[in-house]
Motif scaffolding. Structure first.
Motif, PDB file in Angstrom:
ATOM      1  N   UNK A  36       0.871  -1.244  -0.090  1.00  0.00           N
ATOM      2  CA  UNK A  36       0.030  -0.081   0.043  1.00  0.00           C
ATOM      3  C   UNK A  36       0.793   1.108   0.129  1.00  0.00           C
ATOM      4  N   UNK A  37       0.623   2.009  -0.936  1.00  0.00           N
ATOM      5  CA  UNK A  37       1.389   3.276  -1.244  1.00  0.00           C
ATOM      6  C   UNK A  37       0.957   4.308  -0.203  1.00  0.00           C
ATOM      7  N   UNK A  38       1.607   4.882   0.499  1.00  0.00           N
ATOM      8  CA  UNK A  38       1.350   5.875   1.744  1.00  0.00           C
ATOM      9  C   UNK A  38       1.856   7.165   1.389  1.00  0.00           C
ATOM     10  N   UNK A  86       6.641  -2.252   8.216  1.00  0.00           N
ATOM     11  CA  UNK A  86       5.570  -3.249   7.684  1.00  0.00           C
ATOM     12  C   UNK A  86       5.688  -3.625   6.325  1.00  0.00           C
ATOM     13  N   UNK A  87       5.777  -5.141   6.055  1.00  0.00           N
ATOM     14  CA  UNK A  87       6.256  -5.294   4.736  1.00  0.00           C
ATOM     15  C   UNK A  87       5.041  -5.028   3.590  1.00  0.00           C
ATOM     16  N   UNK A  88       4.002  -4.762   4.226  1.00  0.00           N
ATOM     17  CA  UNK A  88       2.792  -4.431   2.967  1.00  0.00           C
ATOM     18  C   UNK A  88       2.430  -2.949   2.923  1.00  0.00           C
ATOM     19  N   UNK A  89       3.293  -2.132   3.731  1.00  0.00           N
ATOM     20  CA  UNK A  89       3.265  -0.544   3.596  1.00  0.00           C
ATOM     21  C   UNK A  89       4.372   0.147   2.906  1.00  0.00           C
ATOM     22  N   UNK A  90       4.291   1.002   2.047  1.00  0.00           N
ATOM     23  CA  UNK A  90       5.707   1.794   1.426  1.00  0.00           C
ATOM     24  C   UNK A  90       5.119   3.008   1.488  1.00  0.00           C
ATOM     25  N   UNK A  91       5.995   3.871   2.245  1.00  0.00           N
ATOM     26  CA  UNK A  91       5.656   5.355   2.490  1.00  0.00           C
ATOM     27  C   UNK A  91       6.407   6.010   1.160  1.00  0.00           C
ATOM     28  N   UNK A  92       5.837   6.446   0.402  1.00  0.00           N
ATOM     29  CA  UNK A  92       6.285   7.175  -0.804  1.00  0.00           C
ATOM     30  C   UNK A  92       6.670   8.443  -0.924  1.00  0.00           C
ATOM     31  N   UNK A  93       6.157   9.252   0.110  1.00  0.00           N
ATOM     32  CA  UNK A  93       6.571  10.677   0.294  1.00  0.00           C
ATOM     33  C   UNK A  93       6.107  10.913   1.495  1.00  0.00           C
ATOM     34  N   UNK A  94       6.481  12.379   1.982  1.00  0.00           N
ATOM     35  CA  UNK A  94       6.274  12.969   3.197  1.00  0.00           C
ATOM     36  C   UNK A  94       6.053  14.355   2.806  1.00  0.00           C
ATOM     37  N   UNK A 146      -1.961   5.272  -2.495  1.00  0.00           N
ATOM     38  CA  UNK A 146      -3.040   4.795  -2.256  1.00  0.00           C
ATOM     39  C   UNK A 146      -3.787   5.382  -0.808  1.00  0.00           C
ATOM     40  N   UNK A 147      -3.067   5.692   0.154  1.00  0.00           N
ATOM     41  CA  UNK A 147      -3.558   6.137   1.321  1.00  0.00           C
ATOM     42  C   UNK A 147      -2.627   7.401   1.763  1.00  0.00           C
ATOM     43  N   UNK A 148      -3.322   8.628   2.210  1.00  0.00           N
ATOM     44  CA  UNK A 148      -2.983   9.676   2.817  1.00  0.00           C
ATOM     45  C   UNK A 148      -3.152   9.905   4.130  1.00  0.00           C
ATOM     46  N   UNK A 149      -2.099   9.757   5.023  1.00  0.00           N
ATOM     47  CA  UNK A 149      -2.328   9.878   6.181  1.00  0.00           C
ATOM     48  C   UNK A 149      -1.746  11.421   6.752  1.00  0.00           C
ATOM     49  N   UNK A 150      -2.939  12.259   7.189  1.00  0.00           N
ATOM     50  CA  UNK A 150      -2.334  13.475   7.423  1.00  0.00           C
ATOM     51  C   UNK A 150      -2.987  14.236   8.433  1.00  0.00           C
ATOM     52  N   UNK A 171      -5.433   0.618  10.390  1.00  0.00           N
ATOM     53  CA  UNK A 171      -6.125   1.648   9.478  1.00  0.00           C
ATOM     54  C   UNK A 171      -5.917   1.498   8.199  1.00  0.00           C
ATOM     55  N   UNK A 172      -4.827   1.953   7.893  1.00  0.00           N
ATOM     56  CA  UNK A 172      -4.183   2.140   6.498  1.00  0.00           C
ATOM     57  C   UNK A 172      -4.650   0.866   5.600  1.00  0.00           C
ATOM     58  N   UNK A 173      -4.644  -0.392   6.197  1.00  0.00           N
ATOM     59  CA  UNK A 173      -5.126  -1.553   5.291  1.00  0.00           C
ATOM     60  C   UNK A 173      -6.661  -1.485   5.274  1.00  0.00           C
ATOM     61  N   UNK A 174      -7.472  -0.969   6.359  1.00  0.00           N
ATOM     62  CA  UNK A 174      -8.895  -1.146   6.220  1.00  0.00           C
ATOM     63  C   UNK A 174      -9.335  -0.230   5.204  1.00  0.00           C
ATOM     64  N   UNK A 175      -8.731   1.228   5.349  1.00  0.00           N
ATOM     65  CA  UNK A 175      -9.219   2.261   4.124  1.00  0.00           C
ATOM     66  C   UNK A 175      -8.724   1.827   2.903  1.00  0.00           C
TER      67      UNK A 175
END
Length: 232
Positions: free
Chosen positions: A18-20, A40-48, A65-69, A130-134
């Motif tokens: 999941x691209x975060x 986390x092996x299934x989460x990739x933070x692609x930017x800040x 895929x997900x924006x954590x803000x 939460x990232x996986x759920x959304x």
């Protein structure tokens, strides 16, 4: 943010990760969260990003895929940035991660299209889940804030408003919406209605399209306001 008791340190990211995008004006918190999520092996933070405006620019280039803000930031806050992020990356799901437990912020975030709302004292495991759920098309709100949102639902349903009739939902769609309103996820709804999880996803998608809304939580708010369902 509570640190996990243990972590996997293989440094590898799955191809389907999941691209975060992490957005917060506090650099120390932002960098720490990025480091923990990248474990986390299934989460990739692609930017800040340090502001809503910067986040919109990164959404154009990184297509997360997900924006954590965070909600409250200088220049452009998280709630103001929601609409622009939806334009820049239509498929992106937004989770608000904030110290604010103000129900007004929660209500505005949901109206603006946020799919999740977590407080910053959540554990890293809770944030990761939460990232996986959304990312799977569902919504998630921290329990303490869900209670406040439920209170808002009740106030809305008691209000004496002259509202125009909304789009007509089928009996099955109303049934699904009622279960969503009671906090069930797609798998739990499928089990209760004896249908497949994919069928539930299709019903939720149809509900959102008919109501022209962005998230499950927003759909429930609409339904209560329009008296399509009652929440005790």
């Amino acid at each position: 943010m509570n640190l996990p008791a243990s972590s996997v340190a293989n440094g590898q990211v799955a191809d389907s990760a999941i691209r975060v995008l992490v957005v917060d004006d506090q650099e120390l918190f932002r960098r720490g969260l990025t480091m923990l999520l990248n474990v986390e092996p299934d989460i990739d933070v692609v930017g800040e990003a340090s502001s809503g405006a910067e986040a919109v620019g990164l959404c154009h280039t990184e297509a997360p895929d997900v924006v954590l803000m965070d909600v409250r930031m200088p220049k452009q806050n998280g709630i103001e940035a929601c609409a622009s992020i939806k334009d820049a990356a239509p498929g992106a799901r937004i989770i608000m991660l904030t110290v604010s437990d103000d129900e007004g912020d929660l209500y505005d975030a949901v109206k603006s299209g946020a799919s999740g709302y977590l407080l910053k004292d959540s554990s890293i495991d809770e944030v990761s889940q939460a990232i996986r759920v959304v990312a799977d098309g569902q919504s998630l709100i921290s329990p303490s804030m869900a209670i406040k949102l439920l209170d808002e639902f009740k106030q809305m349903s008691r209000g004496d408003r002259n509202l125009s009739p909304g789009p007509k939902l089928t009996e099955r769609e109303l049934e699904v919406l009622r279960l969503v309103a009671h906090g069930l996820n797609n798998r739990e709804i499928a089990k209760q209605l004896f249908i497949s999880e994919n069928t539930v996803k299709n019903h939720v998608r149809n509900i959102l399209e008919k109501l022209q809304l962005h998230s499950r939580v927003e759909a429930v708010m609409y339904a209560v306001r329009e008296k399509l369902l009652e929440i005790p």
